[in-house]
Scaffold this motif. Sequence first.
Motif, PDB file in Angstrom:
ATOM      1  N   THR A 278     128.496  98.718  11.615  1.00  0.00           N
ATOM      2  CA  THR A 278     127.559  98.000  10.769  1.00  0.00           C
ATOM      3  C   THR A 278     126.851  96.944  11.602  1.00  0.00           C
ATOM      4  O   THR A 278     127.500  96.151  12.293  1.00  0.00           O
ATOM      5  CB  THR A 278     128.289  97.327   9.600  1.00  0.00           C
TER       6      THR A 278
ATOM      7  N   SER B 227     125.343  93.678  13.092  1.00  0.00           N
ATOM      8  CA  SER B 227     125.742  92.294  12.872  1.00  0.00           C
ATOM      9  C   SER B 227     124.578  91.471  12.329  1.00  0.00           C
ATOM     10  O   SER B 227     123.410  91.839  12.494  1.00  0.00           O
ATOM     11  CB  SER B 227     126.225  91.678  14.188  1.00  0.00           C
TER      12      SER B 227
ATOM     13  N   GLN C 265     129.097 108.635  -1.261  1.00  0.00           N
ATOM     14  CA  GLN C 265     129.382 107.202  -1.178  1.00  0.00           C
ATOM     15  C   GLN C 265     128.085 106.424  -1.386  1.00  0.00           C
ATOM     16  O   GLN C 265     127.089 106.636  -0.690  1.00  0.00           O
ATOM     17  CB  GLN C 265     129.976 106.860   0.184  1.00  0.00           C
TER      18      GLN C 265
ATOM     19  N   GLY D 102     126.106 102.716  -1.478  1.00  0.00           N
ATOM     20  CA  GLY D 102     126.247 101.363  -0.952  1.00  0.00           C
ATOM     21  C   GLY D 102     125.073 100.986  -0.073  1.00  0.00           C
ATOM     22  O   GLY D 102     124.067 101.694   0.000  1.00  0.00           O
ATOM     23  N   SER D 103     125.204  99.879   0.608  1.00  0.00           N
ATOM     24  CA  SER D 103     124.159  99.428   1.526  1.00  0.00           C
ATOM     25  C   SER D 103     123.972 100.442   2.640  1.00  0.00           C
ATOM     26  O   SER D 103     124.949 100.934   3.225  1.00  0.00           O
ATOM     27  CB  SER D 103     124.541  98.075   2.128  1.00  0.00           C
TER      28      SER D 103
ATOM     29  N   GLU E 190     125.882 100.191   6.033  1.00  0.00           N
ATOM     30  CA  GLU E 190     127.313 100.441   6.186  1.00  0.00           C
ATOM     31  C   GLU E 190     127.587 101.880   6.617  1.00  0.00           C
ATOM     32  O   GLU E 190     126.987 102.823   6.095  1.00  0.00           O
ATOM     33  CB  GLU E 190     128.034 100.149   4.872  1.00  0.00           C
ATOM     34  N   ASP E 191     128.489 102.043   7.527  1.00  0.00           N
ATOM     35  CA  ASP E 191     128.868 103.370   8.006  1.00  0.00           C
ATOM     36  C   ASP E 191     129.507 104.175   6.871  1.00  0.00           C
ATOM     37  O   ASP E 191     130.296 103.649   6.092  1.00  0.00           O
ATOM     38  CB  ASP E 191     129.858 103.229   9.164  1.00  0.00           C
TER      39      ASP E 191
ATOM     40  N   VAL F 278     127.979 105.517   4.259  1.00  0.00           N
ATOM     41  CA  VAL F 278     127.218 105.513   3.012  1.00  0.00           C
ATOM     42  C   VAL F 278     126.244 106.691   2.997  1.00  0.00           C
ATOM     43  O   VAL F 278     125.546 106.960   3.977  1.00  0.00           O
ATOM     44  CB  VAL F 278     126.459 104.181   2.832  1.00  0.00           C
TER      45      VAL F 278
END
Length: 522
Positions: A31, A33, A353, A355-356, A359-360, A362
């Motif tokens: 993800t 930083s 999945q 999500g954002s 994010e790995d 998703v």
Amino acid sequence: MDTPASQHPVQDDAAAQTRTTQTRTTPSRATPSRQRIDALLAATPTDLFINGQWRQAAAGASFAVEDPATGETLTRVASADETDALSAMDAAAEAQDSWARTPSRVRAEILRRGFDLVQDHAEELALLMTLEMGKPLAQSRGEVSYGGEFLRWFSEEAVRDHGRYADTPEGNLRMLITRKPVGPCLLITPWNFPLAMATRKVAPALAAGCTMILKPAALTPLTSLYFTALMSEAGLPGGVLNVLPTDSPASISGPLMADPRLRKISFTGSTAVGKQLMKQATENVLRTSMELGGNGPLIVFEDADLDKAVAGAMAAKLRNMGEACTAANRVLVQESVAEEFIAKLAQRMSALQVGSGLEDGVDVGPLIDAKACTSVAELVDDAVRRGAEVVVGGQRGDGPGHFFAPTLLRNVSPEARVVREEIFGPVAPVLTFSTEDEAVAMANATEYGLASYVFTENISRGLRIGDRLDFGLLGLNVGVISNAAAPFGGVKQSGLGREGGAEGIAEYTSTQYVGIESPWSG
């Protein structure tokens, strides 16, 4: 830029493909930083780009760009108005003659350097797209590869834009047929594919010798601004590409389309807006290319490989969270295999999945904004009121961000809005049919005609059905068919003109015929 790449000579195809492959296969899966995100945003231009210079809006106005996964403001971008639009038109008109006379090889090499720079900055572009649009990083990386290919393809087409030379049938004249750049263009791109929709318009215009004004969508301007900086670094002369982000589109499109120096408009977006622009275009008889809405059918016949059909449906429906004009809006399945198909599709969809996109792992990111979530929810609610059964999903996400669960509907009424309207979300309504004739009638029962998909192991049947479908694109046993080398566009109220392929450059040229006295006529 974030990590500027120096200009470098045009490379051969093998080397460029190696670079592309490396970019695709070696990015970090962690993800990103906060520090990396902040550095990228700080390095991304947020001003207007006019006559080769970054400048603030004349009125000093700006607007916020938000992250749809959190609702937080990423940055603010300059908002152009009529004064800025006319300055950009001045620059484009002034540069038109010299750019049209620039040798095609020079234009081609600038495009090729642009392709190389896009590959060099693939991770930055992908991250920007995910931040401002929401799609998972893996899909953003795919868009960088796809979008970049328009630069490479049209760098090759630039030197092959031929006319012809021939005798008339009577033998009294020789015909010299040339293709000339149509002139300054207005390019209006949507928010759902921020890079690919820009390169799909900019690349052929540059290859043909046209100058342009690019208006990116207010929801996703950052990718286009970063891309513009790369094209400037590639050696594009000032005035050739001008970029006007704005949160008041009519304030710049109206004055530009009324300006007699503008010669073409290319628009990708809703049919409703496209119709209004076409009306405006009639005043100055502008050349128009319109890539508008869609309501694509995905037809599954009883002899289809169901695993292949489910994979195709997942790609055609859920890529980009369903926010694509090419999305499979309606899934039409032959009655004898409907239960098995629905069960397989439900299993695949329920495993996704949400999500954002940062994010790995998703699969499905947020929709673009709250309005989009509300629109999708209303379509699902309408379908349920009319008797549809929710097999998977059906609800909005909790907490911040504009999330909607991947949703599978069965027993959907043909009168439901979700069948008749473009969904632009991760919702798959399934309807059934019994015969080929019924499938074709159901598929064609829409004012739209962009993308369609057919799954059958009988190729003759597939081609036969394709001949009867009123759509500009057909995927036969595949769910994703877009390619820079192929002509993209629809029929009926899905628009007119084609982008990509050999046809793409023709949209930016006009034909001139010169009749020459035959040397044998005397």
